[in-house]
Enzyme design. Structure first.
Site, PDB file in Angstrom:
ATOM      1  N   GLY A  39       0.647  -1.337  -0.090  1.00 17.55           N
ATOM      2  CA  GLY A  39       0.123   0.036  -0.161  1.00 17.55           C
ATOM      3  C   GLY A  39       0.780   1.434  -0.004  1.00 17.55           C
ATOM      4  O   GLY A  39       0.306   2.459  -0.076  1.00 17.55           O
ATOM      5  N   THR A  41       3.045   4.491   0.623  1.00 18.47           N
ATOM      6  CA  THR A  41       3.016   5.826   1.516  1.00 18.47           C
ATOM      7  C   THR A  41       1.472   5.986   1.820  1.00 18.47           C
ATOM      8  O   THR A  41       1.049   6.185   3.154  1.00 18.47           O
ATOM      9  CB  THR A  41       3.613   6.977   1.048  1.00 18.47           C
ATOM     10  N   CYS A  42       1.015   6.131   0.753  1.00 17.66           N
ATOM     11  CA  CYS A  42      -0.614   6.316   0.796  1.00 17.66           C
ATOM     12  C   CYS A  42      -1.437   5.645   1.893  1.00 17.66           C
ATOM     13  O   CYS A  42      -1.932   6.252   2.836  1.00 17.66           O
ATOM     14  CB  CYS A  42      -1.220   6.282  -0.436  1.00 17.66           C
ATOM     15  N   GLY A 115      13.953  -3.878  -3.832  1.00 20.07           N
ATOM     16  CA  GLY A 115      14.294  -4.501  -5.108  1.00 20.07           C
ATOM     17  C   GLY A 115      15.597  -3.702  -5.798  1.00 20.07           C
ATOM     18  O   GLY A 115      15.459  -2.311  -5.399  1.00 20.07           O
ATOM     19  N   ALA A 321      -2.052  10.453  -4.779  1.00 22.41           N
ATOM     20  CA  ALA A 321      -2.261   8.982  -5.034  1.00 22.41           C
ATOM     21  C   ALA A 321      -2.935   8.682  -6.319  1.00 22.41           C
ATOM     22  O   ALA A 321      -2.789   7.718  -7.157  1.00 22.41           O
ATOM     23  CB  ALA A 321      -3.119   8.392  -3.945  1.00 22.41           C
ATOM     24  N   HIS A 445     -31.942  19.683  -4.713  1.00 21.02           N
ATOM     25  CA  HIS A 445     -31.885  20.666  -3.762  1.00 21.02           C
ATOM     26  C   HIS A 445     -32.363  20.066  -2.315  1.00 21.02           C
ATOM     27  O   HIS A 445     -33.215  19.261  -2.484  1.00 21.02           O
ATOM     28  CB  HIS A 445     -32.932  21.880  -3.955  1.00 21.02           C
TER      29      HIS A 445
HETATM   30  P1  FAD Z   1       4.457   5.261  -2.631  1.00 19.70           P
HETATM   31  O1  FAD Z   1       2.974   5.274  -2.086  1.00 19.70           O
HETATM   32  O2  FAD Z   1       5.294   6.249  -1.733  1.00 19.70           O
HETATM   33  O3  FAD Z   1       4.867   3.790  -2.416  1.00 19.70           O
HETATM   34  C1  FAD Z   1       6.102   3.436  -2.867  1.00 19.70           C
HETATM   35  C2  FAD Z   1       6.475   2.256  -2.297  1.00 19.70           C
HETATM   36  O4  FAD Z   1       7.547   1.730  -2.850  1.00 19.70           O
HETATM   37  C3  FAD Z   1       6.604   2.015  -0.906  1.00 19.70           C
HETATM   38  O5  FAD Z   1       5.978   1.442  -0.220  1.00 19.70           O
HETATM   39  C4  FAD Z   1       8.016   1.831  -0.504  1.00 19.70           C
HETATM   40  O6  FAD Z   1       8.403   1.085   0.548  1.00 19.70           O
HETATM   41  C5  FAD Z   1       8.448   0.912  -1.773  1.00 19.70           C
HETATM   42  N1  FAD Z   1       9.917   0.928  -2.292  1.00 19.70           N
HETATM   43  C6  FAD Z   1      10.731   2.048  -2.260  1.00 19.70           C
HETATM   44  N2  FAD Z   1      11.831   1.612  -2.925  1.00 19.70           N
HETATM   45  C7  FAD Z   1      11.868   0.338  -3.066  1.00 19.70           C
HETATM   46  C8  FAD Z   1      12.616  -0.801  -3.250  1.00 19.70           C
HETATM   47  N3  FAD Z   1      13.804  -0.571  -3.721  1.00 19.70           N
HETATM   48  N4  FAD Z   1      12.211  -2.076  -3.455  1.00 19.70           N
HETATM   49  C9  FAD Z   1      10.896  -2.318  -3.062  1.00 19.70           C
HETATM   50  N5  FAD Z   1       9.848  -1.483  -2.598  1.00 19.70           N
HETATM   51  C10 FAD Z   1      10.413  -0.315  -2.417  1.00 19.70           C
HETATM   52  N6  FAD Z   1      -2.185  11.933  -1.970  1.00 19.70           N
HETATM   53  C11 FAD Z   1      -3.483  12.017  -2.403  1.00 19.70           C
HETATM   54  O7  FAD Z   1      -3.869  11.804  -3.248  1.00 19.70           O
HETATM   55  N7  FAD Z   1      -4.467  12.111  -1.220  1.00 19.70           N
HETATM   56  C12 FAD Z   1      -4.236  12.297   0.068  1.00 19.70           C
HETATM   57  O8  FAD Z   1      -5.150  12.641   0.909  1.00 19.70           O
HETATM   58  C13 FAD Z   1      -2.650  12.201   0.626  1.00 19.70           C
HETATM   59  N8  FAD Z   1      -2.482  12.421   1.602  1.00 19.70           N
HETATM   60  C14 FAD Z   1      -1.385  12.340   2.158  1.00 19.70           C
HETATM   61  C15 FAD Z   1      -1.021  12.222   3.562  1.00 19.70           C
HETATM   62  C16 FAD Z   1       0.324  12.394   3.694  1.00 19.70           C
HETATM   63  C17 FAD Z   1       0.734  12.626   5.502  1.00 19.70           C
HETATM   64  C18 FAD Z   1       1.226  11.972   2.890  1.00 19.70           C
HETATM   65  C19 FAD Z   1       2.569  11.698   3.520  1.00 19.70           C
HETATM   66  C20 FAD Z   1       1.194  11.729   1.596  1.00 19.70           C
HETATM   67  C21 FAD Z   1      -0.281  11.956   1.219  1.00 19.70           C
HETATM   68  N9  FAD Z   1      -0.430  11.719  -0.233  1.00 19.70           N
HETATM   69  C22 FAD Z   1      -1.963  12.128  -0.623  1.00 19.70           C
HETATM   70  C23 FAD Z   1       0.372  11.458  -1.282  1.00 19.70           C
HETATM   71  C24 FAD Z   1       0.431  10.122  -1.574  1.00 19.70           C
HETATM   72  O9  FAD Z   1       0.485   9.475  -0.302  1.00 19.70           O
HETATM   73  C25 FAD Z   1       1.583   9.928  -2.637  1.00 19.70           C
HETATM   74  O10 FAD Z   1       0.973  10.765  -3.803  1.00 19.70           O
HETATM   75  C26 FAD Z   1       1.380   8.351  -3.253  1.00 19.70           C
HETATM   76  O11 FAD Z   1       1.331   7.404  -2.070  1.00 19.70           O
HETATM   77  C27 FAD Z   1       2.533   8.142  -4.093  1.00 19.70           C
HETATM   78  O12 FAD Z   1       2.025   6.953  -4.503  1.00 19.70           O
HETATM   79  P2  FAD Z   1       3.504   6.071  -5.261  1.00 19.70           P
HETATM   80  O13 FAD Z   1       2.851   4.670  -5.656  1.00 19.70           O
HETATM   81  O14 FAD Z   1       4.062   6.820  -6.137  1.00 19.70           O
HETATM   82  O15 FAD Z   1       4.417   5.773  -3.973  1.00 19.70           O
END
Ligand code: FAD
Ligand code: NAD
Length: 467
Positions: A39, A41-42, A115, A321, A445
């Site tokens: 899942g 960061t999100c 990875g 996200a 409404h």
């Molecule tokens: P990520 O969700 O960051 O996932 C990347 C994953 O890759 C992680 O699990 C990490 O562990 C893994 N990873 C990294 N390197 C490696 C590796 N070498 N090998 C294996 N795994 C690895 N966005 C919204 O749209 N709405 C919101 O309400 C919102 N609220 C947020 C609140 C907070 C507090 C924060 C910090 C962010 C929020 N965001 C929100 C932003 C959103 O979380 C990110 O834009 C989104 O998670 C990006 O998705 P992603 O898949 O690119 O990366």
């Protein structure tokens, strides 16, 4: 060695959605995640837990501030922070388990470990314990996301000088939380702790909060937050953050060049996030990154190595996200030979404070800057029967339309439930609606959505009905 059509590195909303779409399209798919839970960061430390805490603290604030005006007498209302944080974790656990189910359902192989590229078609996976495993993949999608960024002179000690990750599980309510950065994270988490009784001071470098959104939204939200007794130091450049026992001292320079000091017991650093590529061994395959460390991609989201793609926070664009999800689907369909399309202008942005803030398309500042002639219609929430019934009277809907063609160019909202309401703006703009089109559509409404129709009427002919 296991072989795949596609390997996805990272299981955030970009990665896991890409994996599902690849599997739906018949590709043999693997996903690699370095943490125990899926899942990204999100789901783990972003969107979901922050919204859970926003919702819990909102209920508490309603109980202590607003129930009475509705004739509800509840006596002494207390909250239990530990229980609130545990509930949040329960929501996260349920949501991340849902991704395990989805991987299973779509027959996607899940690997836990870091990875790293061995070469363009082989990935080494290093688990927390145990042996390195190598898999083969015809195509790879980098979806490794982002991490909080900081300022060069700040040491994040994760106790008192913290990022959003720690702010989601504090052991106590701060007495005075100093928030560096009046962007999305600073305002959402600042509001959580303000509602729970902390004094909150936001120190922001620019002359307005949420500086990337429409100026009218920044202005309205500043007014609302000040009414909620949050404090703001705008146009302040932070120069140092020091810790002295349980005290944190934030030093800054104001726009006149004066040195100022803020003292509190916690400092939340929320000045943006940086693309995360640590440990990927990009050098092994020669994948290029830009000056901000983001993986460089072309219009097909393909890196300079043709069988390796990148999506989400690790590449350029909004760190959202739903943007990452769209890109996940885009890459899967591109690899399957389809011709998908993403209109980046139509990725909405939302701040989940209360009132909520939501936007799609161009802001008034962007239209002015690009010399496009436009007209603007704005309608205040307080003029709606629905807002008066609920008591949520702050905010407005603002529609910007092309002066000549009346095509909607931007929709900007502040108010109750506008996070959901912005979908109407996105739909209208996707179908290239004019403001008049929206103004001629029936809106139920009483709803908050009536403000969209009224703003469209105001933009078309300056003839809102209820003001
Ligand atoms: P990520 O969700 O960051 O996932 C990347 C994953 O890759 C992680 O699990 C990490 O562990 C893994 N990873 C990294 N390197 C490696 C590796 N070498 N090998 C294996 N795994 C690895 N966005 C919204 O749209 N709405 C919101 O309400 C919102 N609220 C947020 C609140 C907070 C507090 C924060 C910090 C962010 C929020 N965001 C929100 C932003 C959103 O979380 C990110 O834009 C989104 O998670 C990006 O998705 P992603 O898949 O690119 O990366
Ligand atoms: P942000 O870019 O939203 O805000 C950072 C703020 O810090 C800006 O207002 C900036 O002007 C200010 N700033 C930068 N340097 C500063 C300095 N030296 N002193 C004072 N202020 C300074 O970043 P964020 O709030 O950290 O969020 C990170 C990312 O996570 C964002 O891209 C956002 O899209 C995403 N996010 C989204 C949501 C959501 O969609 N609701 C919620 C949280 C996070």
């Amino acid at each position: 060695m296991s072989s795949y059509d596609v390997a996805v590195i990272g299981s955030g909303p970009g990665g896991y959605v890409a994996a599902i779409r690849c599997a739906q399209l018949g590709m043999k798919t693997a996903i690699i995640e370095k943490y125990d839970t899926l899942g990204g960061t999100c789901l783990n430390v972003g969107c979901i837990p922050s919204k859970a805490l926003l919702d819990s603290s909102h209920h508490y604030e309603d109980a202590i501030k607003h129930f009475e005006e509705h004739g509800i007498e509840v006596g002494d209302v207390k909250f239990n922070l530990e229980k609130m944080i545990n509930r949040k974790q329960g929501v996260v656990d349920m949501t991340t388990k849902g991704i395990v189910f989805l991987m299973d359902k779509n027959k996607i192989d899940v690997y836990h470990g870091v990875g790293a590229f061995k070469d363009a078609t082989h990935i080494d996976i290093t688990p927390a314990e145990g042996d390195v495993q190598t898999i083969e993949a015809k195509n790879t999608i980098i979806a490794t996301g982002s991490k909080p960024s900081s300022l060069p002179f700040i040491t994040i000690d994760k106790e008192r000088i913290i990022t959003s990750t720690e702010a989601l599980k504090l052991p106590e309510v701060p007495k005075h939380m100093i928030v560096i950065g009046g962007g999305v994270i600073g305002l959402e988490l600042g509001q959580v702790y303000k509602r729970l009784g902390a004094e909150v001071t936001v120190v922001e470098y620019m002359d307005r909060i949420i500086p990337t959104m429409d100026g009218a939204q920044s202005k309205e939200m500043l007014k609302v937050f000040k009414k909620q007794k949050m404090k703001f130091a705008l146009s302040h450049g932070v120069t140092a953050v020091e810790r002295n026992g349980d005290e944190v001292i934030v030093k800054a320079t104001d726009k006149k060049g004066n040195d100022v000091e803020f003292k509190g017991d916690y400092c939340l650093v929320s000045v943006g996030r940086r693309a995360y590529t640590d440990g990927l061994n990009l050098e092994a395959v020669g994948i290029s990154t830009d000056d901000r460390g983001r993986v460089e991609v072309n219009e097909h989201l393909q890196t300079n190595v043709s069988n390796i793609y990148a999506i989400g926070d690790v590449i350029q664009g909004a760190m959202l996200a739903h943007k990452a999800e769209e890109e996940g689907v885009f890459v899967a369909e591109t690899m399957a030979g389809q011709k998908p399309h993403i209109d980046y202008n139509l990725i909405p942005g939302v701040v989940y404070t209360w009132p909520e803030v939501a936007s799609v398309g161009k802001t008034e500042e962007q239209l002015k800057e690009s010399g496009i002639s436009y007209k603007s219609g704005q309608f205040p929430m307080r003029a709606l029967g629905r807002s008066r019934a609920s008591g949520d009277i702050d905010g407005f809907v603002k529609i910007l339309a092309d002066k000549t063609t009346d095509e909607v160019l931007g929709v900007h909202m502040v108010g109750a439930r506008v996070a959901d309401l912005i979908a109407e703006g996105v739909t209208a703009m996707e179908f290239r609606a004019s403001a008049e089109d929206i103004s001629r559509m029936s809106h139920s409404h009483p709803t908050y959505a009536e403000a969209v129709k009224e703003a469209a009427l105001a933009a078309t002919e300056d003839r809102a009905l209820h003001i």
